[in-house]
Design a protein around this motif. Structure first.
Motif, short mmCIF file in Angstrom:
data_model
loop_
_atom_site.label_atom_id
_atom_site.label_comp_id
_atom_site.label_asym_id
_atom_site.label_seq_id
_atom_site.Cartn_x
_atom_site.Cartn_y
_atom_site.Cartn_z
N LEU A 34 -0.81 90.86 20.84
CA LEU A 34 -1.94 89.92 21.06
C LEU A 34 -2.82 90.68 22.27
CD1 LEU A 34 -3.51 87.17 20.83
CD2 LEU A 34 -2.15 86.61 22.77
N SER A 35 -4.05 91.28 22.00
CA SER A 35 -4.83 91.83 22.85
C SER A 35 -5.63 90.84 23.53
CB SER A 35 -5.55 93.15 22.15
OG SER A 35 -6.72 92.42 21.39
N GLY A 36 -6.12 89.82 22.90
CA GLY A 36 -7.11 88.90 23.18
C GLY A 36 -8.41 88.83 22.61
N GLY A 37 -8.48 90.03 21.80
CA GLY A 37 -9.76 90.22 20.99
C GLY A 37 -9.57 89.32 19.65
N VAL A 38 -10.69 89.16 19.08
CA VAL A 38 -10.88 88.01 17.98
C VAL A 38 -9.86 88.23 16.71
CG1 VAL A 38 -12.79 89.61 16.79
CG2 VAL A 38 -12.59 86.99 16.69
N ASP A 39 -9.56 89.60 16.48
CA ASP A 39 -8.57 89.82 15.49
C ASP A 39 -7.07 89.35 15.83
OD1 ASP A 39 -8.45 91.71 17.46
OD2 ASP A 39 -8.61 93.54 16.19
N SER A 40 -6.63 89.75 16.82
CA SER A 40 -5.41 89.36 17.29
C SER A 40 -5.23 87.73 17.68
CB SER A 40 -4.88 89.93 18.52
OG SER A 40 -5.59 89.92 19.56
N VAL A 41 -6.24 87.12 18.16
CA VAL A 41 -6.45 85.62 18.31
C VAL A 41 -6.58 84.98 17.17
CG1 VAL A 41 -7.99 83.72 19.15
CG2 VAL A 41 -7.60 85.96 20.72
N VAL A 42 -7.14 85.31 16.00
CA VAL A 42 -7.10 84.61 14.85
C VAL A 42 -5.83 84.88 14.07
CG1 VAL A 42 -8.11 84.83 12.32
CG2 VAL A 42 -9.56 85.04 14.24
N LEU A 43 -5.35 86.04 14.34
CA LEU A 43 -3.92 86.26 13.55
C LEU A 43 -2.76 85.30 14.13
CD1 LEU A 43 -1.87 87.83 11.61
CD2 LEU A 43 -1.52 89.30 13.52
N ALA A 80 -2.69 81.98 28.99
CA ALA A 80 -3.37 80.62 28.73
C ALA A 80 -3.47 80.21 27.33
CB ALA A 80 -4.72 80.52 29.55
N LEU A 81 -3.75 81.09 26.47
CA LEU A 81 -3.73 80.84 25.16
C LEU A 81 -2.39 80.39 24.49
CD1 LEU A 81 -4.97 80.65 22.27
CD2 LEU A 81 -4.91 83.31 22.23
N CYS A 82 -1.43 81.39 24.88
CA CYS A 82 -0.06 81.05 24.43
C CYS A 82 0.47 79.79 24.89
CB CYS A 82 1.03 82.29 24.58
SG CYS A 82 0.52 83.58 23.63
N ALA A 83 0.11 79.67 26.32
CA ALA A 83 0.56 78.32 26.83
C ALA A 83 0.07 77.02 26.09
CB ALA A 83 0.34 78.18 28.25
N LYS A 84 -1.23 77.23 25.57
CA LYS A 84 -1.76 76.16 25.03
C LYS A 84 -1.23 75.89 23.47
CE LYS A 84 -6.28 74.77 22.98
NZ LYS A 84 -7.61 75.12 22.89
N LEU A 85 -0.58 77.07 22.86
CA LEU A 85 -0.28 76.89 21.63
C LEU A 85 1.26 76.93 21.41
CD1 LEU A 85 -2.28 79.68 19.80
CD2 LEU A 85 -2.51 77.22 19.72
N HIS A 86 2.01 76.72 22.78
CA HIS A 86 3.55 76.77 23.12
C HIS A 86 4.12 77.87 22.14
CE1 HIS A 86 2.94 72.66 24.83
NE2 HIS A 86 2.23 72.46 23.65
N VAL A 87 3.58 78.85 22.56
CA VAL A 87 4.10 80.26 21.76
C VAL A 87 4.61 81.17 23.12
CG1 VAL A 87 3.56 82.51 20.66
CG2 VAL A 87 2.58 80.28 19.87
#
Length: 218
Positions: A34-43, A80-87
């Motif tokens: 996960l880089s935080g760019g659109v491609d890895s966020v979508v994946l 923050a993104l991974c915390a939101k998704l519980h990943v």
């Protein structure tokens, strides 16, 4: 850019599942780079959706190259993104030498893969897409890489016994952006992607758009 066809959201989900079904088995641990760019966020979002139906373990890794002045903010975004998704997320900080015979990009890539090699996972997923592939093929050919270079990035390979899979390799970036917007996903933009001093960026912003005008389906 590499194709004007944009898969629907449901098609994209099914495509990723089809390419990864052998990896998404109960108890198997899959990690998204996960880089935080659109491609890895979508994946990551796609794998999070698939996890609801498949009993595999999902985690992510973010490699902080400490090159950009915004690198810390990018790491915080991923946390923050991974915390939101519980990943579960692993953040690895690396130091990339500014001066290297191999060049900044190549050195950063080598150190990034070294960080990946330290993971305890059954499969690593990378978010390279069709536009990345087109850039890589052209870059390799211009560097005289020959037939092997023309083959570009494989969808699947193994490193130290761990499968490395690129399930988005046939998806154009435009489709990923459309998916992200549909699902109201946030992502970060790396300002260095606009710097034409980097060869890949020069191809992306100056060469490939000119090719697309003459050969839309290149």
């Amino acid at each position: 850019m590499a194709s004007s066809k944009k898969p629907a959201s449901s098609d994209l989900l099914q495509s990723v599942f089809h390419r990864l079904h052998a990896q998404l088995t109960p108890g198997r641990h899959v990690t998204v780079a996960l880089s935080g760019g659109v491609d890895s966020v979508v994946l990551l979002h796609l794998l999070h959706r698939l996890q609801r139906e498949q009993e595999f373990l999902l985690s992510a890794i973010h490699v902080n190259h400490q090159i950009s002045p915004n690198a810390t903010d990018w790491a915080s975004f991923c946390v923050a993104l991974c915390a939101k998704l519980h990943v579960p997320l692993v953040v690895k900080a690396i130091r990339v030498p500014r001066r290297s015979k191999a060049g900044l990009e190549a050195t950063a890539r080598s150190l990034r893969y070294s960080a990946f090699a330290e993971l305890d996972t059954d499969c690593l997923l990378l978010a390279h897409h069709l536009d990345d592939q087109a850039e890589t093929v052209l870059l390799n050919l211009l560097r005289g890489a020959g037939v092997r270079g023309a083959a570009a990035m494989p969808e699947t390979r193994e490193k130290d016994g761990t499968p490395i899979v690129r399930p988005l390799l046939e998806v154009p970036r435009a489709a990923l952006v459309a998916y992200a917007k549909k699902h109201r996903l946030a992502w970060i933009e790396d300002e260095s992607n606009l710097d034409a001093a980097f060869t890949r960026n020069y191809l992306r912003h100056a060469v490939l758009p000119a090719i697309e005008q003459r050969f839309p389906a290149y």
